[in-house]
Write a protein that holds these residues in place. Structure first.
Motif, mmCIF file in Angstrom:
data_model
loop_
_atom_site.group_PDB
_atom_site.id
_atom_site.type_symbol
_atom_site.label_atom_id
_atom_site.label_comp_id
_atom_site.label_asym_id
_atom_site.label_seq_id
_atom_site.Cartn_x
_atom_site.Cartn_y
_atom_site.Cartn_z
ATOM 1 N N ARG A 165 -2.295 -8.489 29.397
ATOM 2 C CA ARG A 165 -3.148 -9.809 29.264
ATOM 3 C C ARG A 165 -3.216 -10.390 27.843
ATOM 4 N NH1 ARG A 165 -6.490 -11.708 33.362
ATOM 5 N NH2 ARG A 165 -6.456 -9.687 34.346
ATOM 6 N N ASN A 166 -3.524 -9.396 26.773
ATOM 7 C CA ASN A 166 -3.674 -10.092 25.684
ATOM 8 C C ASN A 166 -2.472 -10.766 25.079
ATOM 9 O OD1 ASN A 166 -4.727 -7.231 26.069
ATOM 10 N ND2 ASN A 166 -5.923 -7.401 24.041
ATOM 11 N N HIS A 168 0.517 -11.631 27.338
ATOM 12 C CA HIS A 168 1.423 -12.189 28.319
ATOM 13 C C HIS A 168 0.789 -13.152 29.278
ATOM 14 C CE1 HIS A 168 3.647 -8.410 27.271
ATOM 15 N NE2 HIS A 168 4.413 -9.207 27.275
ATOM 16 N N ASN A 169 1.125 -14.258 29.783
ATOM 17 C CA ASN A 169 0.795 -15.052 30.990
ATOM 18 C C ASN A 169 1.998 -15.705 31.703
ATOM 19 O OD1 ASN A 169 1.752 -17.242 29.387
ATOM 20 N ND2 ASN A 169 -0.142 -17.275 28.335
ATOM 21 N N ARG A 170 1.691 -16.681 32.449
ATOM 22 C CA ARG A 170 2.926 -16.857 33.448
ATOM 23 C C ARG A 170 3.836 -17.632 32.423
ATOM 24 N NH1 ARG A 170 4.319 -21.804 35.791
ATOM 25 N NH2 ARG A 170 5.242 -21.545 37.795
ATOM 26 N N CYS A 202 -6.401 -3.047 24.696
ATOM 27 C CA CYS A 202 -5.731 -3.898 25.567
ATOM 28 C C CYS A 202 -5.962 -3.881 26.787
ATOM 29 C CB CYS A 202 -4.205 -3.525 25.318
ATOM 30 S SG CYS A 202 -3.512 -3.749 23.700
ATOM 31 N N GLU A 203 -5.735 -4.956 27.658
ATOM 32 C CA GLU A 203 -5.959 -4.940 28.947
ATOM 33 C C GLU A 203 -5.046 -5.468 30.008
ATOM 34 O OE1 GLU A 203 -9.257 -7.658 31.757
ATOM 35 O OE2 GLU A 203 -9.328 -8.032 29.576
ATOM 36 N N GLY A 204 -4.872 -4.925 30.802
ATOM 37 C CA GLY A 204 -3.667 -5.180 32.094
ATOM 38 C C GLY A 204 -4.249 -5.998 32.997
ATOM 39 N N TYR A 205 -3.397 -6.549 33.836
ATOM 40 C CA TYR A 205 -3.722 -7.211 35.091
ATOM 41 C C TYR A 205 -3.965 -6.486 36.289
ATOM 42 C CZ TYR A 205 -2.183 -11.664 32.569
ATOM 43 O OH TYR A 205 -2.015 -12.484 31.595
ATOM 44 N N SER A 206 -4.610 -7.245 37.307
ATOM 45 C CA SER A 206 -4.783 -6.524 38.489
ATOM 46 C C SER A 206 -3.452 -6.689 39.272
ATOM 47 C CB SER A 206 -5.713 -7.237 39.237
ATOM 48 O OG SER A 206 -5.429 -8.489 39.562
ATOM 49 N N GLU A 209 -2.879 -10.136 40.528
ATOM 50 C CA GLU A 209 -2.268 -10.941 39.499
ATOM 51 C C GLU A 209 -1.005 -10.506 39.188
ATOM 52 O OE1 GLU A 209 -6.586 -11.834 37.019
ATOM 53 O OE2 GLU A 209 -5.530 -9.698 36.897
#
Length: 229
Positions: A165-166, A168-170, A202-206, A209
């Motif tokens: 998440r930190n 990457h995005n669409r 750091c954080e992942g996506y569900s 998501e």
């Protein structure tokens, strides 16, 4: 060679094969979300000698179906060629993990028949590549050369992006996919905190998501798949 440790049995690291995984010390990148920080930032420990590895592989002939060589970055050390050759001489198929920053070495490994499968990381879109690698700048030409080498090689290969998440995005994942547009095997990997990362939290996506991100990327690479859920 700085072989730090060996996972004697894995069903995950080499697709469709019962394998062992060889972890080498050292990397040219400092990805904040790297789950093998000990192999990258800390001095090498005594580890395992190449002779000990070969002895183990001899004993496991008939049990193991392949050997996955990872890191760190395996192509960082010039000893990689002798190591891979020794494994191949025992009759094992070899999977090599790489970040793509050593195209000349990658090409030599392939031309010399020292591996059977290559998994290459695609860190992010070009604009965010250096940041995602934990560096001020990176050689994108090297990455693009490695992509071209794999796509023209005829060797089995895949590209993969660990989605954090930190970083990457669409939009950035669409950009990453465009670097390898036309490939048949692209995986979005779920980030999971190993507790030993380089850059802290750091954080992942569900899962939902990630499925949505995968759907977006399929506009560029229809065969994209999720991994690690």
């Amino acid at each position: 060679m700085n072989i730090q440790f060996i996972q004697k049995l894995t069903l995950l690291d080499y697709p469709c094969k019962v394998a062992c995984t060889v972890f080498l010390h050292g990397c040219n990148l400092r990805c904040p979300f790297c789950h093998n920080a000990g192999l990258v930032t800390r001095p090498p420990e005594a580890g395992v000698s190449p002779e000990e590895l070969i002895s183990l592989l001899k004993k496991r002939q008939g049990i193991l179906e392949g050997v996955a060589v990872t890191g760190g970055e395996p192509l960082l050390d010039d000893g990689i060629f002798d190591l891979l050759r020794s494994i191949k001489e025992l009759g094992y198929p070899v999977k090599l993990d790489t970040n793509g920053f050593f195209p000349d070495k990658l090409e030599r490994v392939i031309k010399d028949g020292l591996c059977d499968y290559v998994a290459m990381d695609i860190k992010n879109c070009e604009e965010k590549y250096a940041e995602t690698c934990g560096l001020r700048s990176v050689d994108m030409d090297a990455v693009k050369q490695s992509i071209a080498i794999l796509e023209k090689s005829g060797i089995e290969h895949e590209f993969r992006t660990t989605v954090v998440r930190n970083f990457h995005n669409r939009e950035s994942l669409l950009g990453a996919a465009k670097l390898i547009a036309g490939t048949e095997h692209y995986y979005l990997q779920a980030y999971k905190d190993s507790g030993d990362t380089i850059g802290g939290a750091c954080e992942g996506y569900s899962e939902n998501e990630l499925k949505a991100l995968c759907e977006a990327v399929s506009a560029v690479i229809p065969s994209v798949e999720l991994r690690g859920m």
